[in-house]
Design an enzyme around this catalytic site. Structure first.
Site, PDB file in Angstrom:
ATOM      1  N   THR A 125     -55.599  -4.794 -18.756  1.00 34.75           N
ATOM      2  CA  THR A 125     -56.801  -4.852 -19.601  1.00 34.75           C
ATOM      3  C   THR A 125     -57.082  -3.507 -20.275  1.00 34.75           C
ATOM      4  O   THR A 125     -57.144  -3.418 -21.506  1.00 34.75           O
ATOM      5  CB  THR A 125     -58.011  -5.262 -18.732  1.00 34.75           C
ATOM      6  OG1 THR A 125     -57.646  -6.440 -18.029  1.00 34.75           O
ATOM      7  CG2 THR A 125     -59.238  -5.525 -19.568  1.00 34.75           C
ATOM      8  N   VAL A 126     -57.221  -2.457 -19.473  1.00 30.82           N
ATOM      9  CA  VAL A 126     -57.602  -1.156 -20.052  1.00 30.82           C
ATOM     10  C   VAL A 126     -56.413  -0.505 -20.768  1.00 30.82           C
ATOM     11  O   VAL A 126     -56.566   0.083 -21.846  1.00 30.82           O
ATOM     12  CB  VAL A 126     -58.192  -0.224 -18.966  1.00 30.82           C
ATOM     13  CG1 VAL A 126     -58.542   1.129 -19.559  1.00 30.82           C
ATOM     14  CG2 VAL A 126     -59.430  -0.856 -18.343  1.00 30.82           C
ATOM     15  N   GLU A 183     -62.436  10.968 -17.494  1.00 28.83           N
ATOM     16  CA  GLU A 183     -63.671  10.443 -18.098  1.00 28.83           C
ATOM     17  C   GLU A 183     -63.862   8.958 -17.818  1.00 28.83           C
ATOM     18  O   GLU A 183     -64.981   8.490 -17.547  1.00 28.83           O
ATOM     19  CB  GLU A 183     -63.617  10.676 -19.621  1.00 28.83           C
ATOM     20  CG  GLU A 183     -64.803  10.145 -20.378  1.00 28.83           C
ATOM     21  CD  GLU A 183     -66.092  10.850 -20.006  1.00 28.83           C
ATOM     22  OE1 GLU A 183     -66.260  12.016 -20.364  1.00 28.83           O
ATOM     23  OE2 GLU A 183     -66.935  10.227 -19.327  1.00 28.83           O
ATOM     24  N   GLY A 203     -67.244   3.738 -17.306  1.00 27.29           N
ATOM     25  CA  GLY A 203     -66.422   3.224 -18.403  1.00 27.29           C
ATOM     26  C   GLY A 203     -66.518   4.007 -19.692  1.00 27.29           C
ATOM     27  O   GLY A 203     -66.097   5.165 -19.769  1.00 27.29           O
ATOM     28  N   GLY A 259     -64.777 -14.676 -14.530  1.00 31.48           N
ATOM     29  CA  GLY A 259     -63.925 -13.483 -14.562  1.00 31.48           C
ATOM     30  C   GLY A 259     -64.697 -12.176 -14.570  1.00 31.48           C
ATOM     31  O   GLY A 259     -64.125 -11.116 -14.758  1.00 31.48           O
ATOM     32  N   LYS A 291     -67.462   6.458  -7.517  1.00 32.19           N
ATOM     33  CA  LYS A 291     -68.010   7.061  -8.742  1.00 32.19           C
ATOM     34  C   LYS A 291     -69.046   8.130  -8.396  1.00 32.19           C
ATOM     35  O   LYS A 291     -69.081   9.199  -9.004  1.00 32.19           O
ATOM     36  CB  LYS A 291     -68.619   5.980  -9.642  1.00 32.19           C
ATOM     37  CG  LYS A 291     -67.551   5.053 -10.237  1.00 32.19           C
ATOM     38  CD  LYS A 291     -68.166   3.825 -10.874  1.00 32.19           C
ATOM     39  CE  LYS A 291     -67.106   2.903 -11.460  1.00 32.19           C
ATOM     40  NZ  LYS A 291     -67.622   1.570 -11.815  1.00 32.19           N
TER      41      LYS A 291
HETATM   42  N1  HSE Z   1     -65.659  -3.107 -11.277  1.00 34.76           N
HETATM   43  C1  HSE Z   1     -66.384  -2.135 -12.014  1.00 34.76           C
HETATM   44  C2  HSE Z   1     -67.752  -2.663 -12.382  1.00 34.76           C
HETATM   45  C3  HSE Z   1     -65.736  -1.708 -13.298  1.00 34.76           C
HETATM   46  O1  HSE Z   1     -68.069  -3.818 -12.112  1.00 34.76           O
HETATM   47  O2  HSE Z   1     -68.503  -1.915 -12.956  1.00 34.76           O
HETATM   48  C4  HSE Z   1     -64.779  -0.617 -13.163  1.00 34.76           C
HETATM   49  O3  HSE Z   1     -65.255   0.441 -12.423  1.00 34.76           O
END
Ligand code: HSE
Length: 420
Positions: A13-14, A129, A134, A187, A205
């Protein structure tokens, strides 16, 4: 014009989003940043996926040596997720003098020391970053926009999946399990949702972000972590009646010189700007001693939002004449306060008989836990009692709750939620 070769490890995806943005923005980046970014190799098993994105199959393989041994590749962007092989591939890349760009918060939070050693050895850069929030440029803000401040606190919603679930529960009056099932079907949530719903993703994080706020290592075992799987609609509704919204917050702050780092469901006042962050959006509130409050808001996940952060790091790495690592000092237990203070919401089910409340309030009083307000609904011999508790220490409320649970007249203690 300066040409910089890049390798993409994975085209999921990314990775796919990053490739698309690099293609779309190539001319703009040349014009605005004076650098031509060229994808020279892609590690991907699924050749059809690569072809669908317009990647030349001649530059696609599954062999990391095609990246490590190519001297024209100066930057390696990783999209595998998980610890291995991401860690080994990135360490080998750094040692070979290639800067790395990663969105992999778990690997970065757990293996940062090893990556930094390899980066120093290879005189290469470490860019992350996309690992937190995100597409929102929170890392660059902390590294390059806050030097005139001592940051006092960071507080935010850094996981979109849990914010989506809590928003649906709150707005549509649904139960956790039903929303989770729907989120999985659409999803939005993983088949194994633990990393998100149990707070691990937010914890990784917070470790990264608070290390940049306080310029100190924040080991994962110093972060209190609690997820949202025990949250019930009853509590969300009760919170609403008190003027609160429930959010899974990541909080890092300095209190009397000690660092507190925690991830847990939290009732916040409806007029707090974080309360209005809905669905899968993320937001972070920073407080610097000179600037005051700063709030960043945006998409914390997705191919193009996270790809946007990755491309920003690639360009940033490409134009640096010298790579610099963030300064983070080592820490010991003394640097942290794990017995933090908070207000609380407590809900319990008790027998509707004389003297029950007296026993409960005695137990609270024994540990210095002071009650702010009480609400009770009784029917058919059972009462649901909700307490709002004044600021108290974790250790005190936990001892009081343990004693209350042991009372014969108390059926269950169903919720203990911190209140900001
Ligand atoms: N799974 C994470 C979220 C996204 O739901 O924010 C990527 O860190």
């Amino acid at each position: 014009m300066k040409k910089i070769g890049v390798a993409l490890l994975g085209l999921g995806t990314v990775g796919g989003g990053t490739y698309r943005i690099l293609k779309q923005m190539k001319e703009d980046i040349m014009r605005t940043d004076g650098v031509e970014i060229e994808v020279l190799h892609v590690l991907e098993r699924d050749i059809e996926k690569a072809k669908a994105l317009g990647v030349d199959p001649a530059i696609v393989s599954t062999d990391i040596n095609n990246v490590i041994n190519n001297p024209d590749i100066k930057i390696v962007a990783e999209f595998f997720g998980g610890i291995e092989p991401a860690r080994s591939f990135l360490i080998a890349s750094l040692k070979a003098g290639k800067s790395i760009v990663t969105a992999n918060k778990e690997m970065f939070a757990k293996c940062r020391d090893d990556l930094e050693v390899a980066a120093k050895e290879g005189n290469a850069g470490l860019y992350f970053e996309a690992s937190c929030v995100g597409g929102v440029p929170i890392i660059r803000t902390l590294q390059a926009g806050m030097q005139g401040n001592r940051i006092q606190s960071i507080m935010g919603i850094v996981n979109g999946t849990t914010n989506y679930i809590l928003t649906k529960m709150s707005d549509e009056g649904l139960e956790y399990a039903d929303v989770l099932k729907e989120a999985q079907r659409l999803g939005y949530a993983e088949a194994n949702p633990s990393a998100d719903v149990d707070g691990f993703d937010s914890m990784y994080k917070l470790s990264i972000l608070s290390s940049l706020c306080f310029h100190k290592r924040i080991p994962l075992d110093k972060i209190y972590r609690e997820g949202i799987s025990k949250i019930s609609k009853i509590d969300i509704d009760a919170g609403k009646s008190f003027g609160y919204t429930l959010k899974l917050l990541a909080i890092g702050k300095k209190v009397n010189g000690k660092i507190e780092a925690r991830v847990h469901p939290t009732f916040i006042k409806n007029d707090n700007p974080i309360a209005s962050v809905k669905g899968s959006f993320n937001a972070v509130l920073l407080n610097g001693d000179n600037v005051g409050d700063i709030m960043l808001y945006g998409r914390g996940a997705g191919d193009l939002p996270t790809g946007s952060a990755i491309v920003s790091d690639i360009v940033y790495a490409a134009v640096q004449s010298e790579h610099k690592l963030s300064y983070v000092a080592p820490t010991t237990d003394e640097d942290f306060n794990t017995d933090f203070e908070s207000e609380y919401y407590v809900r319990m089910s008790v027998k509707d008989i004389a003297g029950v409340l007296a026993k409960i309030t005695t137990a609270f009083g024994k540990y210095g836990v002071s009650i702010n307000s009480v609400q009770q609904n009784a029917s058919e011999g059972v009462a649901s009692v909700t307490f709002m508790i004044h600021n108290t220490r974790e250790s005190a409320i936990n001892k009081a709750i343990a004693e209350i649970k042991s009372l014969e007249s108390v059926n269950t203690v169903d919720a203990l939620i911190r209140v900001l």
